[in-house]
Design a protein around this motif. Structure first.
Motif, mmCIF file in Angstrom:
data_model
loop_
_atom_site.group_PDB
_atom_site.id
_atom_site.type_symbol
_atom_site.label_atom_id
_atom_site.label_comp_id
_atom_site.label_asym_id
_atom_site.label_seq_id
_atom_site.Cartn_x
_atom_site.Cartn_y
_atom_site.Cartn_z
ATOM 1 N N ALA A 141 -16.619 15.799 -5.101
ATOM 2 C CA ALA A 141 -16.146 14.886 -6.080
ATOM 3 C C ALA A 141 -14.610 14.600 -6.044
ATOM 4 N N GLY A 142 -14.220 13.346 -6.367
ATOM 5 C CA GLY A 142 -12.876 13.041 -6.682
ATOM 6 C C GLY A 142 -12.827 12.097 -7.567
ATOM 7 N N HIS A 143 -11.703 11.345 -7.531
ATOM 8 C CA HIS A 143 -11.194 10.201 -8.427
ATOM 9 C C HIS A 143 -10.751 8.900 -7.710
ATOM 10 N N LEU A 144 -11.067 7.661 -8.228
ATOM 11 C CA LEU A 144 -10.598 6.500 -7.558
ATOM 12 C C LEU A 144 -9.132 5.989 -8.331
ATOM 13 N N ASP A 145 -8.727 6.329 -9.311
ATOM 14 C CA ASP A 145 -7.680 5.826 -10.109
ATOM 15 C C ASP A 145 -6.395 6.600 -9.733
ATOM 16 N N VAL A 146 -5.495 5.770 -9.926
ATOM 17 C CA VAL A 146 -3.991 6.298 -9.308
ATOM 18 C C VAL A 146 -2.856 5.982 -10.418
ATOM 19 N N VAL A 147 -1.776 6.643 -10.659
ATOM 20 C CA VAL A 147 -0.929 6.114 -11.403
ATOM 21 C C VAL A 147 0.056 4.903 -10.874
ATOM 22 N N PRO A 148 0.752 4.451 -11.564
ATOM 23 C CA PRO A 148 1.512 3.298 -10.886
ATOM 24 C C PRO A 148 2.634 3.472 -9.591
ATOM 25 N N VAL A 149 2.423 2.506 -8.650
ATOM 26 C CA VAL A 149 3.295 2.616 -7.564
ATOM 27 C C VAL A 149 4.765 2.848 -8.093
ATOM 28 N N GLY A 150 5.326 2.311 -8.942
ATOM 29 C CA GLY A 150 6.803 2.375 -9.453
ATOM 30 C C GLY A 150 7.632 1.255 -8.456
ATOM 31 N N ASP A 151 8.846 1.512 -8.300
ATOM 32 C CA ASP A 151 9.799 0.791 -7.562
ATOM 33 C C ASP A 151 9.502 0.637 -6.111
ATOM 34 N N PRO A 152 8.922 -0.603 -5.523
ATOM 35 C CA PRO A 152 8.754 -0.509 -3.949
ATOM 36 C C PRO A 152 9.915 0.001 -3.256
ATOM 37 N N MET A 153 11.233 -0.182 -3.737
ATOM 38 C CA MET A 153 12.466 -0.076 -2.933
ATOM 39 C C MET A 153 12.540 1.235 -2.945
ATOM 40 N N ARG A 154 11.874 2.181 -3.781
ATOM 41 C CA ARG A 154 12.229 3.709 -3.728
ATOM 42 C C ARG A 154 11.250 4.334 -2.675
ATOM 43 N N TRP A 155 10.303 3.585 -2.053
ATOM 44 C CA TRP A 155 9.535 4.177 -0.995
ATOM 45 C C TRP A 155 10.040 3.848 0.168
ATOM 46 N N PRO A 156 10.064 5.002 1.456
ATOM 47 C CA PRO A 156 10.616 4.922 2.586
ATOM 48 C C PRO A 156 9.534 4.041 3.344
ATOM 49 N N HIS A 157 8.312 3.829 3.062
ATOM 50 C CA HIS A 157 7.593 2.720 3.764
ATOM 51 C C HIS A 157 6.449 2.014 2.890
ATOM 52 N N PRO A 158 5.839 0.974 3.340
ATOM 53 C CA PRO A 158 5.044 0.291 2.454
ATOM 54 C C PRO A 158 3.813 0.713 2.116
ATOM 55 N N GLN A 159 3.195 0.398 0.972
ATOM 56 C CA GLN A 159 1.961 1.046 0.743
ATOM 57 C C GLN A 159 0.900 0.800 1.961
ATOM 58 N N GLY A 160 0.305 1.945 2.276
ATOM 59 C CA GLY A 160 -0.763 2.071 3.593
ATOM 60 C C GLY A 160 -0.312 2.026 4.790
ATOM 61 N N ALA A 161 1.116 2.174 4.898
ATOM 62 C CA ALA A 161 1.694 2.267 6.138
ATOM 63 C C ALA A 161 1.437 3.778 6.844
ATOM 64 N N VAL A 162 1.255 3.723 8.285
ATOM 65 C CA VAL A 162 1.121 4.731 9.117
ATOM 66 C C VAL A 162 2.396 4.955 9.711
ATOM 67 N N ALA A 163 3.165 6.252 9.207
ATOM 68 C CA ALA A 163 4.427 6.461 10.101
ATOM 69 C C ALA A 163 4.676 7.833 10.022
ATOM 70 N N GLU A 164 5.302 8.225 11.000
ATOM 71 C CA GLU A 164 5.538 9.908 10.857
ATOM 72 C C GLU A 164 4.494 10.437 10.896
ATOM 73 N N GLY A 165 3.448 10.362 11.513
ATOM 74 C CA GLY A 165 2.043 10.949 11.600
ATOM 75 C C GLY A 165 1.539 11.132 10.194
ATOM 76 N N ALA A 166 1.773 10.213 9.383
ATOM 77 C CA ALA A 166 1.059 10.319 8.252
ATOM 78 C C ALA A 166 0.668 8.916 7.718
ATOM 79 N N VAL A 167 -0.275 8.680 6.573
ATOM 80 C CA VAL A 167 -0.352 7.511 5.880
ATOM 81 C C VAL A 167 0.533 7.659 4.616
ATOM 82 N N TRP A 168 1.068 6.501 4.135
ATOM 83 C CA TRP A 168 1.871 6.618 3.045
ATOM 84 C C TRP A 168 1.351 5.716 1.927
ATOM 85 N N GLY A 169 1.547 5.946 0.589
ATOM 86 C CA GLY A 169 1.412 5.397 -0.546
ATOM 87 C C GLY A 169 0.810 6.025 -1.585
ATOM 88 N N ARG A 170 0.793 5.260 -2.704
ATOM 89 C CA ARG A 170 0.196 5.970 -3.964
ATOM 90 C C ARG A 170 -1.192 6.340 -3.857
#
Length: 357
Positions: free
Chosen positions: A60-89
């Motif tokens: 079991a888990g859930h689909l919903d998330v909290v808001p992304v917020g200011d995109p400029m505060r993120w090191p990588h775009p939503q869904g980006a694969v970088a530094e051995g990880a997947v980034w995003g809300r």
């Protein structure tokens, strides 16, 4: 299954509470690609089933998330694969764990099954758990495995949270003509009394916000609302706390309710997220610990859907990802943790099947 691409697309699909449709469609497509019958229930939860005979374990888990917020505060775009990880809300809270569950289903489908496993991705966890509350009404499994992030450590529950409102009634008047009577003074007196209130056992009370209504800056308010965040252990006396808060001053103190809707389902949900504790000596918890080679289960610092699911069957918490990254602009999940958690989930399901009475 190209699970990295799936997770990337899931993170790009903004799925705020009540807007989970795009993410749900991606999961349905992936489940059908695995050859599993999948559907949306009346609330919009994604559900699929592998196997036929009992006992049943629910991932079991859930689909919903909290808001992304200011995109400029993120090191990588939503869904980006970088530094051995997947980034995003939602990378850890909790689309990464959902994808790990799909990988576990894929692995289990290649083996002889000693039971059946149900996949459940619920809606509106972040705003009161409508999806899980609805699904739990018709499910009666052996156990739930709830995939909230835990750094791949077993969890057996968490404390509860309540949002308490204290309303102070006043009279609206033009600031240039207002007299000494002002609901903001009542709030100030109340806050001083609140600061001197001894903290009851098992409770943590924190004032977090004040609003005024109508809200004009040149007018005394008709209502001043104080918001109180209450964290509480299962043994705590929440009703006793409310009585003490009402005795502190001339305020209407209550836990608000909100009507939530999803699909065909409408529920009135209080701003109350109950605690959950699975006993440390529960046989299924002991079997899960043994399967993972862990000594003790921990407790989440945040609330989850466990209380609603736990009304029907024991809930074991387990998920990949660092929970401290949830709801931050650093949210990401290492690819290696998703793969490792998939193996863990399969191991847990089989251990619970074997431990069934």
């Amino acid at each position: 299954m190209d699970w990295v691409r799936l997770l990337s697309r899931l993170l790009q699909a903004e799925s705020l509470p009540g807007q989970e449709g795009e993410a749900a469609a991606l999961l349905l497509e992936a489940l059908k690609g695995l050859g599993l019958p999948a559907r949306l229930d009346e609330a919009g939860n994604v559900e699929a089933l592998l196997g036929e005979k009992e006992p049943e374990v629910v991932l079991a888990g859930h689909l919903d998330v909290v808001p992304v917020g200011d995109p400029m505060r993120w090191p990588h775009p939503q869904g980006a694969v970088a530094e051995g990880a997947v980034w995003g809300r939602g990378a850890v809270d909790m689309k990464g764990p959902l994808v790990a569950m799909l990988l576990a289903l894929e692995a289990l489908s290649q083996k002889p099954l000693k039971g059946r496993v149900r996949f459940l991705a619920a809606v509106q966890e972040e705003v009161g758990g409508l999806g899980s509350r609805y699904a739990a009404e018709r499910l009666s499994p052996l156990a739930f495995i709830l995939g909230e992030p835990s750094g791949r450590k077993l969890m057996r529950g968490h404390r509860g949270r309540a949002e308490v409102w204290a309303d102070f009634e006043g009279e609206e008047a033009h600031a240039a003509l207002a007299g000494p009577e002002n609901a903001l003074f009542h709030l100030a007196e109340y806050l001083l009394a609140l600061r001197g209130l001894a903290s009851p056992a098992g409770l943590k009370l924190t004032p977090t916000r004040v609003d005024t209504y109508p809200g004009a800056r040149n007018q005394t308010p008709g209502v001043v609302r104080l918001y109180l965040d209450v964290r509480y252990e299962p043994e705590a006396d929440l009703e006793g706390l409310l009585e003490r808060l009402r005795a502190l001053g001339d305020a209407s103190v209550y836990i608000p309710e909100e009507e939530r809707a999803s699909g065909e389902v409408r529920l009135v949900i209080p701003a109350l997220w109950p605690p959950y504790r699975l006993p440390e000596d529960h046989p299924l918890l002991l079997a899960a610990l043994k399967a993972l080679g862990q000594e003790r289960a921990g407790l989440w610092p945040f609330t989850t859907d466990a209380p609603y699911l736990g009304a029907k069957a024991p809930v074991l918490g387990f998920g990949p990802g660092d929970p401290a990254l949830a709801h931050t602009s650093q949210e990401r999940i290492p690819l290696s943790q998703v793969e490792a958690a998939a193996q863990d989930y399969a191991r847990l399901v089989e251990a619970l099947w074997n431990a069934a009475p």
